[in-house]
Design an enzyme around this catalytic site. Sequence first.
Site, PDB file in Angstrom:
ATOM      1  N   CYS A  36     -10.426  31.106  51.804  1.00  0.00           N
ATOM      2  CA  CYS A  36      -9.293  30.898  50.896  1.00  0.00           C
ATOM      3  C   CYS A  36      -8.737  29.492  51.067  1.00  0.00           C
ATOM      4  CB  CYS A  36      -8.185  31.911  51.147  1.00  0.00           C
ATOM      5  SG  CYS A  36      -6.824  31.668  49.990  1.00  0.00           S
ATOM      6  N   THR A  80     -12.631  29.806  45.219  1.00  0.00           N
ATOM      7  CA  THR A  80     -12.163  28.768  44.294  1.00  0.00           C
ATOM      8  C   THR A  80     -12.387  27.360  44.849  1.00  0.00           C
ATOM      9  OG1 THR A  80      -9.978  29.071  45.232  1.00  0.00           O
ATOM     10  CG2 THR A  80     -10.431  30.223  43.175  1.00  0.00           C
ATOM     11  N   ASN A 122     -12.866  37.408  53.653  1.00  0.00           N
ATOM     12  CA  ASN A 122     -12.392  36.219  52.941  1.00  0.00           C
ATOM     13  C   ASN A 122     -12.182  35.096  53.950  1.00  0.00           C
ATOM     14  OD1 ASN A 122     -11.222  34.271  51.410  1.00  0.00           O
ATOM     15  ND2 ASN A 122      -9.452  35.483  50.777  1.00  0.00           N
ATOM     16  N   GLY A 159     -17.925  32.691  39.735  1.00  0.00           N
ATOM     17  CA  GLY A 159     -17.388  31.364  39.446  1.00  0.00           C
ATOM     18  C   GLY A 159     -17.604  31.067  37.981  1.00  0.00           C
ATOM     19  N   ASN A 214      -4.867  28.259  41.033  1.00  0.00           N
ATOM     20  CA  ASN A 214      -3.896  29.195  41.617  1.00  0.00           C
ATOM     21  C   ASN A 214      -3.645  28.867  43.070  1.00  0.00           C
ATOM     22  OD1 ASN A 214      -4.493  31.615  43.624  1.00  0.00           O
ATOM     23  ND2 ASN A 214      -6.425  31.151  42.588  1.00  0.00           N
ATOM     24  N   SER A 271     -12.080  39.400  43.741  1.00  0.00           N
ATOM     25  CA  SER A 271     -10.857  39.761  44.473  1.00  0.00           C
ATOM     26  C   SER A 271      -9.668  38.938  43.982  1.00  0.00           C
ATOM     27  CB  SER A 271     -11.069  39.500  45.965  1.00  0.00           C
ATOM     28  OG  SER A 271      -9.858  39.713  46.640  1.00  0.00           O
ATOM     29  N   ILE A 323      -1.739  31.352  45.041  1.00  0.00           N
ATOM     30  CA  ILE A 323      -0.992  32.578  45.346  1.00  0.00           C
ATOM     31  C   ILE A 323      -0.731  32.663  46.845  1.00  0.00           C
ATOM     32  CG2 ILE A 323      -0.997  35.119  45.187  1.00  0.00           C
ATOM     33  CD1 ILE A 323      -0.998  33.783  42.401  1.00  0.00           C
ATOM     34  N   ILE A 376     -18.884  31.891  44.554  1.00  0.00           N
ATOM     35  CA  ILE A 376     -18.021  31.041  45.367  1.00  0.00           C
ATOM     36  C   ILE A 376     -16.563  31.508  45.298  1.00  0.00           C
ATOM     37  CG2 ILE A 376     -19.433  28.985  45.190  1.00  0.00           C
ATOM     38  CD1 ILE A 376     -17.630  27.968  42.942  1.00  0.00           C
TER      39      ILE A 376
HETATM   40  C1  LIG Z   1      -5.196  34.491  40.763  1.00  0.00           C
HETATM   41  C2  LIG Z   1      -6.376  34.535  41.676  1.00  0.00           C
HETATM   42  C3  LIG Z   1      -6.268  35.190  42.909  1.00  0.00           C
HETATM   43  C4  LIG Z   1      -7.347  35.249  43.782  1.00  0.00           C
HETATM   44  N1  LIG Z   1      -7.209  35.915  44.969  1.00  0.00           N
HETATM   45  C5  LIG Z   1      -8.279  36.010  45.804  1.00  0.00           C
HETATM   46  C6  LIG Z   1      -8.192  36.763  47.007  1.00  0.00           C
HETATM   47  O1  LIG Z   1      -7.163  37.388  47.302  1.00  0.00           O
HETATM   48  N2  LIG Z   1      -9.286  36.795  47.830  1.00  0.00           N
HETATM   49  C7  LIG Z   1     -10.466  36.144  47.504  1.00  0.00           C
HETATM   50  O2  LIG Z   1     -11.434  36.180  48.280  1.00  0.00           O
HETATM   51  N3  LIG Z   1     -10.578  35.448  46.344  1.00  0.00           N
HETATM   52  C8  LIG Z   1      -9.532  35.367  45.502  1.00  0.00           C
HETATM   53  N4  LIG Z   1      -9.657  34.688  44.310  1.00  0.00           N
HETATM   54  C9  LIG Z   1     -10.957  34.063  43.978  1.00  0.00           C
HETATM   55  C10 LIG Z   1     -11.814  34.944  43.046  1.00  0.00           C
HETATM   56  O3  LIG Z   1     -12.087  36.207  43.622  1.00  0.00           O
HETATM   57  C11 LIG Z   1     -13.153  34.236  42.680  1.00  0.00           C
HETATM   58  O4  LIG Z   1     -13.881  33.984  43.858  1.00  0.00           O
HETATM   59  C12 LIG Z   1     -12.919  32.908  41.971  1.00  0.00           C
HETATM   60  O5  LIG Z   1     -11.782  32.981  41.126  1.00  0.00           O
HETATM   61  C13 LIG Z   1     -14.117  32.454  41.152  1.00  0.00           C
HETATM   62  O6  LIG Z   1     -14.443  33.375  40.136  1.00  0.00           O
HETATM   63  P1  LIG Z   1     -13.879  33.268  38.605  1.00  0.00           P
HETATM   64  O7  LIG Z   1     -14.126  31.853  38.144  1.00  0.00           O
HETATM   65  O8  LIG Z   1     -14.651  34.302  37.853  1.00  0.00           O
HETATM   66  O9  LIG Z   1     -12.425  33.579  38.657  1.00  0.00           O
HETATM   67  C14 LIG Z   1      -8.579  34.622  43.423  1.00  0.00           C
HETATM   68  C15 LIG Z   1      -8.696  33.977  42.172  1.00  0.00           C
HETATM   69  C16 LIG Z   1      -7.619  33.939  41.308  1.00  0.00           C
HETATM   70  C17 LIG Z   1      -7.780  33.245  39.976  1.00  0.00           C
END
Ligand SMILES: Cc1cc2nc3c(=O)[nH]c(=O)nc-3n(C[C@H](O)[C@H](O)[C@H](O)COP(=O)(O)O)c2cc1C
Length: 307
Positions: free
Chosen positions: A135, A197, A132, A247, A74, A26, A76, A195
């Site tokens: 966050c 972040t 979620n 992750g 991030n 997401s 956001i 996970i």
């Molecule tokens: C720019 C950005 C925005 C994200 N926005 C959300 C979000 O809106 N809701 C959510 O549950 N996780 C959000 N995440 C977390 C990711 O869905 C994911 O759980 C996390 O980045 C770990 O996976 P990755 O290392 O493959 O990115 C966001 C991550 C990034 C980098």
Amino acid sequence: MEITTVPELSVRIGSLTLRTPVTTGSGTFGFGSEVAEFVDLNKIGAVTVKATSREARAGNPPLRMVETPAGVLNAIGLQNGGIENYLAEKAPFLRRYSVPIIVNVPGENPEDFAYVVRRLTDSGAADAIELNISCPNVSHGLDFATDPRLTAEVVATCRRATHLPLIAKLSPNVADIRPIAKAAEEAGADGLSLINTVIGTSIDAKKRRFRLANITGGLSGPAIKPIALLHVYRAAQAVEIPIIGMGGIMTATDAVEFLLAGASAVAVGTASFVNPAVAIEISEGIAAYLKENGFATVGALVGAIEP
Ligand SMILES: Cc1cc2nc3c(=O)[nH]c(=O)nc-3n(C[C@H](O)[C@H](O)[C@H](O)COP(=O)(O)O)c2cc1C
């Protein structure tokens, strides 16, 4: 050993069937329309869309994203147009495809979550809902998933609001994920995502300032993979419900590691910024691994780590 039949890639999360075990993280794949030009959405296991809250949210002030060694930080802050905007403008586009839609829902209290869950259920605009509760980028305590009691409260309230599969997205920012995973399962979750972040910060020594306006951000990308693998392994020991592991997944080999640790499916987040088609390439890579190693199904790989 080599098998000649095509391995079975489909997986189930509650009543939801994913054609392949790979979904999108997401917030890293927008609402699908942003990337549909480059990727055949129907080849992805499910599209997990950006957080969609009860009201529109502006998110945090800039700067909101910083690169780090092997990762991205991030902050956001859940910027989105709100549930009515999602239903009117985002969902119709994605519904032109056959790919299942998982909608990521944040909230400030259990009733907030349940409101969005009810709207999504009544409108038919989601095939599953990812709560979620984890966050790290919002200032007023949205990190329910650091506490088993709060986790259970949100999941139970949403359980009463929908028959759709409910997936609780958990936080890595805890000493032990097992009691939280268990609390989500007992409250009625059909699956877990983990996970989210990892909380962190970044400092500019030249300017003697924090780089992010929010000071803290959530770290994603390869830097967090070892943390994610351990949380997935531990959660998988504690619960029976399926886990979507994520992750730092960049390659099919990374994805296989999560399956071996006990995840039933995986999500790719940060990697999609580099290559929007990575979820499809990883599915193909998982299929090749299954074939080469004599596994007939993805399920046969889940938790198959040797002690
Ligand atoms: C720019 C950005 C925005 C994200 N926005 C959300 C979000 O809106 N809701 C959510 O549950 N996780 C959000 N995440 C977390 C990711 O869905 C994911 O759980 C996390 O980045 C770990 O996976 P990755 O290392 O493959 O990115 C966001 C991550 C990034 C980098």
